[in-house]
Design an enzyme around this catalytic site. Structure first.
Site, PDB file in Angstrom:
ATOM      1  NE  ARG A   1      -3.732  -2.355   0.075  1.00  0.00           N
ATOM      2  CZ  ARG A   1      -3.463  -3.411  -0.716  1.00  0.00           C
ATOM      3  NH1 ARG A   1      -2.440  -3.383  -1.577  1.00  0.00           N
ATOM      4  NH2 ARG A   1      -4.217  -4.477  -0.678  1.00  0.00           N
TER       5      ARG A   1
ATOM      6  CD  GLU B   1      -5.617  -0.529   2.807  1.00  0.00           C
ATOM      7  OE1 GLU B   1      -5.326  -1.567   3.436  1.00  0.00           O
ATOM      8  OE2 GLU B   1      -6.229  -0.546   1.726  1.00  0.00           O
TER       9      GLU B   1
ATOM     10  CB  SER C   1      -9.241  -2.865   4.383  1.00  0.00           C
ATOM     11  OG  SER C   1      -9.763  -4.025   3.809  1.00  0.00           O
TER      12      SER C   1
HETATM   13  C1  LIG Z   1     -15.921  -1.238  -0.925  1.00  0.00           C
HETATM   14  C2  LIG Z   1     -14.449  -0.969  -1.107  1.00  0.00           C
HETATM   15  C3  LIG Z   1     -13.602  -1.999  -1.465  1.00  0.00           C
HETATM   16  C4  LIG Z   1     -12.227  -1.772  -1.636  1.00  0.00           C
HETATM   17  N1  LIG Z   1     -11.421  -2.822  -1.982  1.00  0.00           N
HETATM   18  C5  LIG Z   1     -10.093  -2.604  -2.151  1.00  0.00           C
HETATM   19  C6  LIG Z   1      -9.243  -3.693  -2.504  1.00  0.00           C
HETATM   20  O1  LIG Z   1      -9.652  -4.820  -2.700  1.00  0.00           O
HETATM   21  N2  LIG Z   1      -7.909  -3.426  -2.644  1.00  0.00           N
HETATM   22  C7  LIG Z   1      -7.390  -2.178  -2.461  1.00  0.00           C
HETATM   23  O2  LIG Z   1      -6.176  -2.003  -2.610  1.00  0.00           O
HETATM   24  N3  LIG Z   1      -8.181  -1.138  -2.115  1.00  0.00           N
HETATM   25  C8  LIG Z   1      -9.514  -1.316  -1.962  1.00  0.00           C
HETATM   26  N4  LIG Z   1     -10.325  -0.269  -1.627  1.00  0.00           N
HETATM   27  C9  LIG Z   1      -9.740   1.058  -1.384  1.00  0.00           C
HETATM   28  C10 LIG Z   1      -9.708   1.986  -2.608  1.00  0.00           C
HETATM   29  O3  LIG Z   1     -10.760   1.686  -3.521  1.00  0.00           O
HETATM   30  C11 LIG Z   1      -8.388   1.941  -3.348  1.00  0.00           C
HETATM   31  O4  LIG Z   1      -7.313   2.290  -2.494  1.00  0.00           O
HETATM   32  C12 LIG Z   1      -8.389   2.898  -4.555  1.00  0.00           C
HETATM   33  O5  LIG Z   1      -7.252   2.631  -5.299  1.00  0.00           O
HETATM   34  C13 LIG Z   1      -8.440   4.377  -4.161  1.00  0.00           C
HETATM   35  O6  LIG Z   1      -8.725   5.128  -5.337  1.00  0.00           O
HETATM   36  P1  LIG Z   1      -9.537   6.502  -5.281  1.00  0.00           P
HETATM   37  O7  LIG Z   1      -9.568   7.064  -6.654  1.00  0.00           O
HETATM   38  O8  LIG Z   1     -10.840   6.339  -4.623  1.00  0.00           O
HETATM   39  O9  LIG Z   1      -8.562   7.375  -4.376  1.00  0.00           O
HETATM   40  P2  LIG Z   1      -9.003   8.468  -3.281  1.00  0.00           P
HETATM   41  O10 LIG Z   1      -9.672   7.809  -2.143  1.00  0.00           O
HETATM   42  O11 LIG Z   1      -9.707   9.603  -3.936  1.00  0.00           O
HETATM   43  O12 LIG Z   1      -7.563   8.974  -2.831  1.00  0.00           O
HETATM   44  C14 LIG Z   1      -6.680   8.098  -2.127  1.00  0.00           C
HETATM   45  C15 LIG Z   1      -5.319   8.792  -2.038  1.00  0.00           C
HETATM   46  O13 LIG Z   1      -4.773   8.889  -3.344  1.00  0.00           O
HETATM   47  C16 LIG Z   1      -4.521  10.254  -3.696  1.00  0.00           C
HETATM   48  N5  LIG Z   1      -4.813  10.382  -5.139  1.00  0.00           N
HETATM   49  C17 LIG Z   1      -5.916   9.963  -5.818  1.00  0.00           C
HETATM   50  N6  LIG Z   1      -5.767  10.181  -7.133  1.00  0.00           N
HETATM   51  C18 LIG Z   1      -4.559  10.766  -7.289  1.00  0.00           C
HETATM   52  C19 LIG Z   1      -3.806  11.235  -8.424  1.00  0.00           C
HETATM   53  N7  LIG Z   1      -4.276  11.176  -9.673  1.00  0.00           N
HETATM   54  N8  LIG Z   1      -2.578  11.776  -8.208  1.00  0.00           N
HETATM   55  C20 LIG Z   1      -2.084  11.856  -6.950  1.00  0.00           C
HETATM   56  N9  LIG Z   1      -2.728  11.430  -5.842  1.00  0.00           N
HETATM   57  C21 LIG Z   1      -3.941  10.892  -6.018  1.00  0.00           C
HETATM   58  C22 LIG Z   1      -5.423  11.091  -2.797  1.00  0.00           C
HETATM   59  O14 LIG Z   1      -4.862  12.359  -2.581  1.00  0.00           O
HETATM   60  C23 LIG Z   1      -5.422  10.238  -1.528  1.00  0.00           C
HETATM   61  O15 LIG Z   1      -4.268  10.484  -0.772  1.00  0.00           O
HETATM   62  C24 LIG Z   1     -11.702  -0.468  -1.454  1.00  0.00           C
HETATM   63  C25 LIG Z   1     -12.563   0.578  -1.110  1.00  0.00           C
HETATM   64  C26 LIG Z   1     -13.926   0.337  -0.934  1.00  0.00           C
HETATM   65  C27 LIG Z   1     -14.829   1.472  -0.592  1.00  0.00           C
END
Ligand SMILES: Cc1cc2nc3c(=O)[nH]c(=O)nc-3n(C[C@H](O)[C@H](O)[C@H](O)COP(=O)(O)OP(=O)(O)OC[C@H]3O[C@@H](n4cnc5c(N)ncnc54)[C@H](O)[C@@H]3O)c2cc1C
Length: 304
Positions: free
Chosen positions: A177, A297, A227
């Site tokens: 992560r 996380e 998570s």
């Molecule tokens: C129901 C559910 C299931 C999930 N299952 C998993 C799983 O199986 N495995 C897993 O790894 N994760 C999982 N996640 C967590 C999450 O979906 C992932 O970590 C995902 O990759 C986050 O993407 P996001 O666009 O929502 O990022 P955000 O939540 O919007 O941002 C997360 C971080 O990334 C930064 N960020 C986002 N985009 C950019 C960019 N373009 N440039 C720079 N920084 C950026 C933000 O500033 C923040 O610090 C789950 C979440 C949920 C709600």
């Protein structure tokens, strides 16, 4: 720091077509539907607009926050000061042989479905991760034995002073992560994934299996941020929370899921403050019972 209206005017002078929202409720942009207002909320449409914004905030020492789909963040109820950038317009996906090129705002689920439709294997693990490509790279997102580090071959980023740089294999510093993107606060613009040719039926079967496992184990019927805690060495966070008897514990509208102890769900108009108090309570209880420190996380962001 400059007044928000002045920042808006400065940016509109540089980029006349840029649409800017002041005091945007960020609860509209997080999966858990909580969070205060963002001072200056912008959705640039291309790399030129993004670079101009980054250079401007750098010169004027204005804080900059990038948001993906908000599936892995808790934004404090006090909101975020400065400029918040959403890259949802950077959502292109294209295929070139075994490579998939995508913008950082594309949904990683859509990228994995594109791989399936072109008979490419390697992204089946991502078929249920609800975030964007940018969020997936930052987090080195992974599931069911796969992770982003195995398929990413290059990515264009913008650094804090506004330079555009292309990073390639060997430069990503991926860990559990974690990544160079997170360590250096890079803004991810796009990504190239290299996959292998595969049997579409086998790819689909793997995605169906992953979806079945996800739907049967995760409380997808409620808003959540996935998570909440990282896996501590030699333990599973969910098991420690379950064995501490914390499932069903509620603070305000936030509840430790009764279906999957590693999730905290928004069951009744929770606030971010409810989430943060419940996280602290879980950490304290697990530490007392098992002597294990649970690290979040999910990214907790925002200002007082
Ligand atoms: C129901 C559910 C299931 C999930 N299952 C998993 C799983 O199986 N495995 C897993 O790894 N994760 C999982 N996640 C967590 C999450 O979906 C992932 O970590 C995902 O990759 C986050 O993407 P996001 O666009 O929502 O990022 P955000 O939540 O919007 O941002 C997360 C971080 O990334 C930064 N960020 C986002 N985009 C950019 C960019 N373009 N440039 C720079 N920084 C950026 C933000 O500033 C923040 O610090 C789950 C979440 C949920 C709600």
């Amino acid at each position: 720091m400059k007044d928000n209206l002045l920042v808006m005017k400065d940016l509109q002078n540089k980029l006349p077509n840029l649409s800017i929202l002041l005091s945007e409720p960020l609860s509209k942009h997080t999966f858990i539907k909580t969070g205060g207002n963002g001072d200056i909320f912008i959705k640039p449409k291309d790399i030129h607009e993004l670079q101009t914004i980054v250079k401007y905030v750098h010169t004027n020492e204005i804080p900059l926050t990038v948001l993906g789909k908000g599936t892995n963040v808790i934004i404090k109820d006090t909101g975020i000061r400065g400029v918040i950038v959403s890259l949802e317009k950077f959502n292109h996906i294209s295929v070139n042989g075994r490579e998939i090129h995508s913008g950082s705002g594309a949904n990683i689920i859509d990228v994995s479905r594109t791989a399936l439709s072109f008979g490419l294997t390697g992204l089946e693990f991502a078929c249920g991760i609800p975030g964007t490509v940018g969020g997936a790279l930052i987090m080195n997102a992974g599931a069911y034995g796969g992770e982003i580090s195995e398929v990413l071959i290059s990515s264009t980023i913008i650094n804090g002073s506004g330079e555009i740089i292309t990073l390639r294999e060997g430069e990503f510093q991926f860990g559990y992560r974690n990544s160079v993107f997170a360590k250096e606060n890079y803004i991810i613009v796009d990504a190239v994934f290299r996959l292998e040719e595969g049997d579409p039926e086998a790819i689909k079967a793997k995605m169906d299996e992953n979806t079945f496992l996800r739907e049967s184990k995760q409380p997808l019927e409620y808003p959540s941020c996935g998570s909440v805690f990282k896996r501590p060495p030699n333990y599973f966070a969910g098991k420690l929370i379950q064995d501490s008897g914390l499932q069903g514990t509620r603070i305000g509208g936030a509840e430790v899921s009764t279906k999957h102890a590693g999730f905290i769900v928004n069951v009744d108009n929770a606030t971010s403050s409810d989430y943060l108090k419940l996280i602290k309570h879980v950490q304290k209880t697990v530490k007392e019972k098992f002597g294990v420190d649970l690290e979040t996380e999910v990214k907790i962001i925002g200002d007082e």
